[in-house]
Design an enzyme around this catalytic site. Structure first.
Site, PDB file in Angstrom:
ATOM      1  N   CYS A  17      42.640 -91.520 -71.108  1.00 23.02           N
ATOM      2  CA  CYS A  17      42.784 -90.071 -71.232  1.00 23.02           C
ATOM      3  C   CYS A  17      44.216 -89.707 -70.851  1.00 23.02           C
ATOM      4  O   CYS A  17      44.991 -90.552 -70.391  1.00 23.02           O
ATOM      5  CB  CYS A  17      41.791 -89.363 -70.316  1.00 23.02           C
ATOM      6  N   HIS A  46      41.274 -96.563 -61.816  1.00 21.20           N
ATOM      7  CA  HIS A  46      40.266 -97.581 -61.524  1.00 21.20           C
ATOM      8  C   HIS A  46      40.133 -98.574 -62.679  1.00 21.20           C
ATOM      9  O   HIS A  46      39.211 -98.483 -63.494  1.00 21.20           O
ATOM     10  CB  HIS A  46      38.920 -96.921 -61.213  1.00 21.20           C
ATOM     11  N   HIS A  79      43.524 -89.809 -58.764  1.00 21.32           N
ATOM     12  CA  HIS A  79      42.299 -89.178 -58.272  1.00 21.32           C
ATOM     13  C   HIS A  79      42.572 -88.036 -57.305  1.00 21.32           C
ATOM     14  O   HIS A  79      41.671 -87.259 -56.987  1.00 21.32           O
ATOM     15  CB  HIS A  79      41.423 -90.221 -57.556  1.00 21.32           C
ATOM     16  N   CYS A 101      45.864 -86.227 -61.429  1.00 22.44           N
ATOM     17  CA  CYS A 101      45.621 -85.655 -62.755  1.00 22.44           C
ATOM     18  C   CYS A 101      45.682 -84.130 -62.662  1.00 22.44           C
ATOM     19  O   CYS A 101      45.076 -83.542 -61.757  1.00 22.44           O
ATOM     20  CB  CYS A 101      44.249 -86.090 -63.267  1.00 22.44           C
ATOM     21  N   HIS A 129      33.914 -91.268 -53.141  1.00 19.78           N
ATOM     22  CA  HIS A 129      34.817 -91.439 -54.279  1.00 19.78           C
ATOM     23  C   HIS A 129      36.163 -90.802 -53.932  1.00 19.78           C
ATOM     24  O   HIS A 129      36.210 -89.728 -53.324  1.00 19.78           O
ATOM     25  CB  HIS A 129      34.225 -90.787 -55.537  1.00 19.78           C
ATOM     26  N   GLU A 131      38.309 -89.101 -55.551  1.00 19.15           N
ATOM     27  CA  GLU A 131      38.500 -87.719 -56.010  1.00 19.15           C
ATOM     28  C   GLU A 131      37.759 -86.736 -55.110  1.00 19.15           C
ATOM     29  O   GLU A 131      38.282 -85.680 -54.769  1.00 19.15           O
ATOM     30  CB  GLU A 131      38.034 -87.561 -57.458  1.00 19.15           C
ATOM     31  N   SER A 229      33.997 -93.944 -61.865  1.00 20.15           N
ATOM     32  CA  SER A 229      32.887 -92.999 -61.960  1.00 20.15           C
ATOM     33  C   SER A 229      32.582 -92.635 -63.404  1.00 20.15           C
ATOM     34  O   SER A 229      31.429 -92.660 -63.838  1.00 20.15           O
ATOM     35  CB  SER A 229      33.212 -91.731 -61.156  1.00 20.15           C
ATOM     36  N   ASN A 230      33.615 -92.307 -64.187  1.00 21.96           N
ATOM     37  CA  ASN A 230      33.343 -91.861 -65.557  1.00 21.96           C
ATOM     38  C   ASN A 230      32.771 -92.980 -66.413  1.00 21.96           C
ATOM     39  O   ASN A 230      31.949 -92.741 -67.306  1.00 21.96           O
ATOM     40  CB  ASN A 230      34.598 -91.231 -66.186  1.00 21.96           C
ATOM     41  N   SER A 273      39.880 -95.010 -67.986  1.00 16.20           N
ATOM     42  CA  SER A 273      40.959 -95.821 -67.412  1.00 16.20           C
ATOM     43  C   SER A 273      41.010 -97.233 -68.000  1.00 16.20           C
ATOM     44  O   SER A 273      41.688 -98.106 -67.466  1.00 16.20           O
ATOM     45  CB  SER A 273      40.825 -95.877 -65.882  1.00 16.20           C
TER      46      SER A 273
END
Length: 316
Positions: A17, A46, A79, A101, A129, A131, A229-230, A273
């Site tokens: 992204c 990550h 993050h 980000c 996490h 973030e 996570s994503n 990522s």
């Protein structure tokens, strides 16, 4: 020997992204500007392949600022970091670059604005996490309460139910988050939400692509890291959308071929990522074993680009 036929559905969008692309570029430009070593607090993104590649170029990854010498630049990961981290770096007179980000920074700004207006924050996110730690660390302790599930909403203890706002981690499952938001609004009708959803465009787009192709797939593979996570949310979305086998793999070597015996179709996507080279590696592994026909499933076009910080655009 004749290879069995296989239809490989390739999700679009997938992989990098704009926030990840920017973060990696920041480390590379910092190395060009200041030379090695450049220190990076936490993994910049990550993905082991990406981190190892940057390490080979001279990046040194550490967990805490205390591990960085004061005379070398330090970069904060995509993050985001608690507010105390850049304050500490400034106090030590360190050169630092924030690779957070911009969509995570937006959540930080939201949280600070609500707090200034006297609202206690509830964050929907995953405990531990980076973030979540970074976002909760924008405000004093106790000002941000974490909930991970609708069940947590039932037990969370707030200061004043009439003075609440919520934010979310940017990499969550859309469906899971909607359930938690519904629970928050049911228990706290006065709660204030974001002007625009906090879950980022890339997370949303990758999940929608998986939902679109899942009904046609016997199985789904997500290229990504176990601490991403994503990426993990994509696996869950695949399973929930009907894929009887939905798995995360870091590299082609991680594919469990026995679990894929007898399949005629597979979906392939990648977390935000994961670089293209790892996706191509997986496709090549399937071509070694199957007569593969690739069909791209496009649900969105992405043209987002984030500028790197000004300090890196200026000459040394």
């Amino acid at each position: 020997m004749t290879k069995p036929p296989l239809t490989l559905y390739l999700a679009a969008p997938r992989g990098f992204c704009a926030g990840v692309d920017r973060a990696i570029k920041i480390v590379e430009m910092a190395l060009e500007k200041w030379g090695a070593p450049v220190y990076v607090r936490h993994e910049i993104v990550h993905n082991k392949y990406v981190v190892d590649g940057l390490r080979d170029k001279g990046a040194v990854f550490v967990e805490e600022l205390d591990e960085c010498p004061p005379d070398r630049p330090v970069i904060f990961s995509a993050h985001g970091v608690p507010k105390a981290v850049p304050e500490k770096a400034a106090a030590r007179e360190m050169v630092f670059v924030d690779a957070t980000c911009p969509l995570v920074s937006k959540v930080h700004i939201e949280a600070a604005r609500h707090s200034e207006n006297g609202l206690q924050m509830i964050m929907i996110g995953h405990a531990g996490h980076p973030e979540t730690i970074g976002t909760m660390g924008q405000l004093p302790e106790g000002e941000v309460l974490l909930v991970e599930t609708p069940e947590d909403v039932a037990t969370v203890e707030v200061r004043d139910p009439e003075k609440l706002a919520f934010v979310t981690q940017t990499t969550l499952s859309l469906d899971d988050t909607a359930e938690i938001v519904a629970a928050l609004k049911a228990r706290f009708p006065a709660i204030v939400g974001p002007h625009k959803e906090d879950i980022c465009y890339a997370t949303t787009n990758r999940q929608e692509a998986v939902k679109a192709m899942a009904p046609d797939c016997d199985a789904l593979l997500v290229v990504g890291a176990p601490n991403s996570s994503n990426s993990k949310r994509l696996v869950e979305v695949g399973a929930r959308s009907g894929c009887r086998y939905s798995q995360l793999v870091q590299r082609a070597a991680d594919i469990d071929w026995r679990s894929l015996e007898g399949i005629a179709s597979i979906g392939l996507t990648a977390g935000a990522s994961a670089p293209d080279v790892l996706i191509e590696e997986v496709i090549d592994a399937f071509r070694d074993r199957y007569d593969v026909s690739v069909e791209t499933v496009t649900t969105a076009e992405e043209d987002v680009e984030f500028k790197v910080p000004r300090v890196l655009r200026q000459p040394a």
